[in-house]
Design a protein around this motif. Structure first.
Motif, PDB file in Angstrom:
ATOM      1  N   ARG A 136       0.834  -1.194   0.000  1.00  0.00           N
ATOM      2  CA  ARG A 136       0.000   0.000   0.000  1.00  0.00           C
ATOM      3  C   ARG A 136       0.881   1.261   0.000  1.00  0.00           C
ATOM      4  O   ARG A 136       0.641   2.188  -0.779  1.00  0.00           O
ATOM      5  N   ILE A 137       1.886   1.263   0.861  1.00  0.00           N
ATOM      6  CA  ILE A 137       2.744   2.443   0.963  1.00  0.00           C
ATOM      7  C   ILE A 137       3.500   2.684  -0.342  1.00  0.00           C
ATOM      8  O   ILE A 137       3.575   3.826  -0.833  1.00  0.00           O
ATOM      9  N   SER A 138       4.054   1.627  -0.911  1.00  0.00           N
ATOM     10  CA  SER A 138       4.818   1.797  -2.154  1.00  0.00           C
ATOM     11  C   SER A 138       3.915   2.233  -3.305  1.00  0.00           C
ATOM     12  O   SER A 138       4.323   3.030  -4.164  1.00  0.00           O
ATOM     13  N   THR A 139       2.670   1.739  -3.325  1.00  0.00           N
ATOM     14  CA  THR A 139       1.734   2.132  -4.379  1.00  0.00           C
ATOM     15  C   THR A 139       1.334   3.595  -4.227  1.00  0.00           C
ATOM     16  O   THR A 139       1.221   4.333  -5.216  1.00  0.00           O
ATOM     17  N   ILE A 140       1.126   4.031  -2.990  1.00  0.00           N
ATOM     18  CA  ILE A 140       0.808   5.440  -2.739  1.00  0.00           C
ATOM     19  C   ILE A 140       1.954   6.325  -3.216  1.00  0.00           C
ATOM     20  O   ILE A 140       1.740   7.364  -3.862  1.00  0.00           O
TER      21      ILE A 140
ATOM     22  N   PHE B  83       1.842   6.069  -7.226  1.00  0.00           N
ATOM     23  CA  PHE B  83       0.658   6.436  -7.998  1.00  0.00           C
ATOM     24  C   PHE B  83      -0.222   7.502  -7.332  1.00  0.00           C
ATOM     25  O   PHE B  83      -1.183   7.973  -7.944  1.00  0.00           O
ATOM     26  N   GLY B  84       0.056   7.864  -6.081  1.00  0.00           N
ATOM     27  CA  GLY B  84      -0.706   8.926  -5.440  1.00  0.00           C
ATOM     28  C   GLY B  84      -0.350  10.282  -6.028  1.00  0.00           C
ATOM     29  O   GLY B  84       0.768  10.504  -6.510  1.00  0.00           O
ATOM     30  N   PHE B  85      -1.298  11.214  -5.984  1.00  0.00           N
ATOM     31  CA  PHE B  85      -1.032  12.569  -6.476  1.00  0.00           C
ATOM     32  C   PHE B  85      -0.048  13.266  -5.543  1.00  0.00           C
ATOM     33  O   PHE B  85      -0.181  13.202  -4.314  1.00  0.00           O
TER      34      PHE B  85
ATOM     35  N   ARG C 220      -0.394  10.452 -12.353  1.00  0.00           N
ATOM     36  CA  ARG C 220      -0.906  10.415 -10.992  1.00  0.00           C
ATOM     37  C   ARG C 220      -2.264  11.105 -10.861  1.00  0.00           C
ATOM     38  O   ARG C 220      -3.025  10.807  -9.940  1.00  0.00           O
ATOM     39  N   PHE C 221      -2.564  12.037 -11.767  1.00  0.00           N
ATOM     40  CA  PHE C 221      -3.853  12.729 -11.728  1.00  0.00           C
ATOM     41  C   PHE C 221      -5.020  11.763 -11.938  1.00  0.00           C
ATOM     42  O   PHE C 221      -6.137  12.040 -11.501  1.00  0.00           O
ATOM     43  N   VAL C 222      -4.775  10.647 -12.626  1.00  0.00           N
ATOM     44  CA  VAL C 222      -5.858   9.699 -12.901  1.00  0.00           C
ATOM     45  C   VAL C 222      -5.676   8.360 -12.194  1.00  0.00           C
ATOM     46  O   VAL C 222      -6.565   7.506 -12.243  1.00  0.00           O
ATOM     47  N   THR C 223      -4.540   8.175 -11.524  1.00  0.00           N
ATOM     48  CA  THR C 223      -4.345   6.913 -10.797  1.00  0.00           C
ATOM     49  C   THR C 223      -4.641   7.046  -9.306  1.00  0.00           C
ATOM     50  O   THR C 223      -5.013   6.053  -8.658  1.00  0.00           O
ATOM     51  N   TYR C 224      -4.500   8.261  -8.768  1.00  0.00           N
ATOM     52  CA  TYR C 224      -4.684   8.393  -7.317  1.00  0.00           C
ATOM     53  C   TYR C 224      -6.084   8.016  -6.826  1.00  0.00           C
ATOM     54  O   TYR C 224      -6.224   7.563  -5.679  1.00  0.00           O
ATOM     55  N   PRO C 225      -7.165   8.161  -7.651  1.00  0.00           N
ATOM     56  CA  PRO C 225      -8.485   7.777  -7.126  1.00  0.00           C
ATOM     57  C   PRO C 225      -8.631   6.287  -6.810  1.00  0.00           C
ATOM     58  O   PRO C 225      -9.572   5.899  -6.114  1.00  0.00           O
TER      59      PRO C 225
ATOM     60  N   HIS D 272      -6.358   3.802  -1.891  1.00  0.00           N
ATOM     61  CA  HIS D 272      -6.956   4.334  -0.673  1.00  0.00           C
ATOM     62  C   HIS D 272      -6.070   4.041   0.533  1.00  0.00           C
ATOM     63  O   HIS D 272      -5.246   3.124   0.507  1.00  0.00           O
ATOM     64  N   ALA D 273      -6.268   4.829   1.576  1.00  0.00           N
ATOM     65  CA  ALA D 273      -5.434   4.705   2.770  1.00  0.00           C
ATOM     66  C   ALA D 273      -5.834   3.520   3.635  1.00  0.00           C
ATOM     67  O   ALA D 273      -5.036   3.044   4.441  1.00  0.00           O
ATOM     68  N   SER D 274      -7.072   3.038   3.486  1.00  0.00           N
ATOM     69  CA  SER D 274      -7.558   1.952   4.333  1.00  0.00           C
ATOM     70  C   SER D 274      -8.722   1.250   3.646  1.00  0.00           C
ATOM     71  O   SER D 274      -9.295   1.761   2.675  1.00  0.00           O
TER      72      SER D 274
END
Length: 232
Positions: free
Chosen positions: A52-56, A59-61, A82-87, A90-92
Motif C-alpha cells: 500500500r505504501i509503495s503504491t501510494i 501512484f498517489g497525487f 498520478r492525476f488519474v491513478t490516485y483515485p 486508498h489509505a484503508s
C-alpha cells in the motif's frame, strides 16, 4: 427528468449501472483486495506488507511534483499519470468501501440522466480538477489519494440535475445544494475531532468541477442554463 419512453414487457424498471462506472469501482476494489491480501500474508511474501505504501508513493497525487512541473515548465508522464491513478489507491479498507459505495450510488443516479461515458468523464475530470485545485492552494501539501474528489464530482453532477429539475418546475433551486452542505458540515466536524490535512479542498474542487461540467454533459443543460441567465 424521467424517461418518457414507454417501457416494454422485457424492460427492467431499474436502469443497470453503466459498464464504465462498474469498471471504475472494480479497479478500486481490485487494488484494495491486493493490499488486503498482502497485509495478511496471503500473497506476495513478507514485502507485500508494504504494497500500500509503495503504491501510494508511486501512484498517489503529489503536490510537490505538480509544483515542480509548474516551476520548471516541464511535463513528466510519471507525474501526470498520478492525476488519474490516485483515485484508485486508498489509505484503508474503510475509505475504499465508502468510495466504492458512493461511486455506485451516486454514479447510478447520474447515469440514469446522462450517458454512461459522460459519467466516467465526470468522475475523471472532477478527480483531475480537484487535484489541480489542491495542488495550487497547497503546493507543499501532503499529497492526495482516494476516490472522493471524483465522488464529489458525481455529487456535483447530481446537484446540477436536481438544480435543473427544480428550476423546470419553478421551485427553489438552492434546495439542490442540501447534500453537499450536509457532507461538508460532516467533514468540518470530523476535521475538528480528528485533525485536518485539508484534502477537503480537493473534494470541493471536484464538486465545483463536476457541477459545472454537468451542464455540458446533461442533455439540454447548457440551453436551460442560458435561459436562466438571460432571465436575469
Amino acid at each position: 427528468m424521467s424517461d418518457p419512453r414507454p417501457k416494454g414487457p422485457g424492460d427492467s424498471p431499474v436502469n443497470p449501472i453503466p459498464p464504465l462506472v462498474l469498471a471504475i469501482v472494480a479497479a478500486m476494489a481490485a487494488a484494495e483486495a491486493v493490499f488486503q491480501l498482502g497485509a495478511r500474508g496471503l500473497a506476495g511474501g513478507p514485502e507485500a506488507i508494504g504494497w500500500r505504501i509503495s503504491t501510494i508513493q508511486q501512484f498517489g497525487f503529489s503536490n510537490r511534483a505538480m509544483t515542480w512541473m509548474l516551476e520548471t515548465g516541464q511535463l513528466r508522464i510519471d507525474y501526470l499519470v498520478r492525476f488519474v491513478t490516485y483515485p484508485f489507491v486508498h489509505a484503508s479498507l474503510l475509505q475504499a468501501v465508502f468510495a466504492i459505495v458512493m461511486t455506485l450510488a451516486i454514479g447510478k443516479f447520474v447515469a440514469e440522466r446522462m450517458a454512461g461515458w459522460a459519467v466516467a468523464i465526470l468522475f475523471f475530470a472532477s478527480s483531475i480538477f480537484g487535484a489541480l485545485v489542491f495542488g495550487l492552494i497547497y503546493p507543499d501539501g501532503p499529497g492526495l489519494i482516494g476516490g472522493f474528489p471524483g465522488v464529489y464530482g458525481l455529487i456535483g453532477g447530481f446537484t446540477c440535475l436536481i438544480w435543473l429539475q427544480l428550476g423546470a418546475i419553478g421551485e427553489n433551486q438552492m434546495r439542490a445544494f442540501v447534500m453537499i452542505g450536509v457532507l461538508l458540515g460532516l467533514q468540518l466536524i470530523f476535521g475538528l475531532l480528528y485533525g485536518n490535512n485539508f484534502t477537503w479542498v480537493a473534494d470541493i474542487g471536484g464538486f465545483v468541477g463536476g457541477f459545472l461540467l454537468s451542464f455540458v454533459l446533461v442533455p439540454g443543460g447548457m440551453a436551460r442554463l442560458r435561459e436562466k441567465l438571460q432571465r436575469r
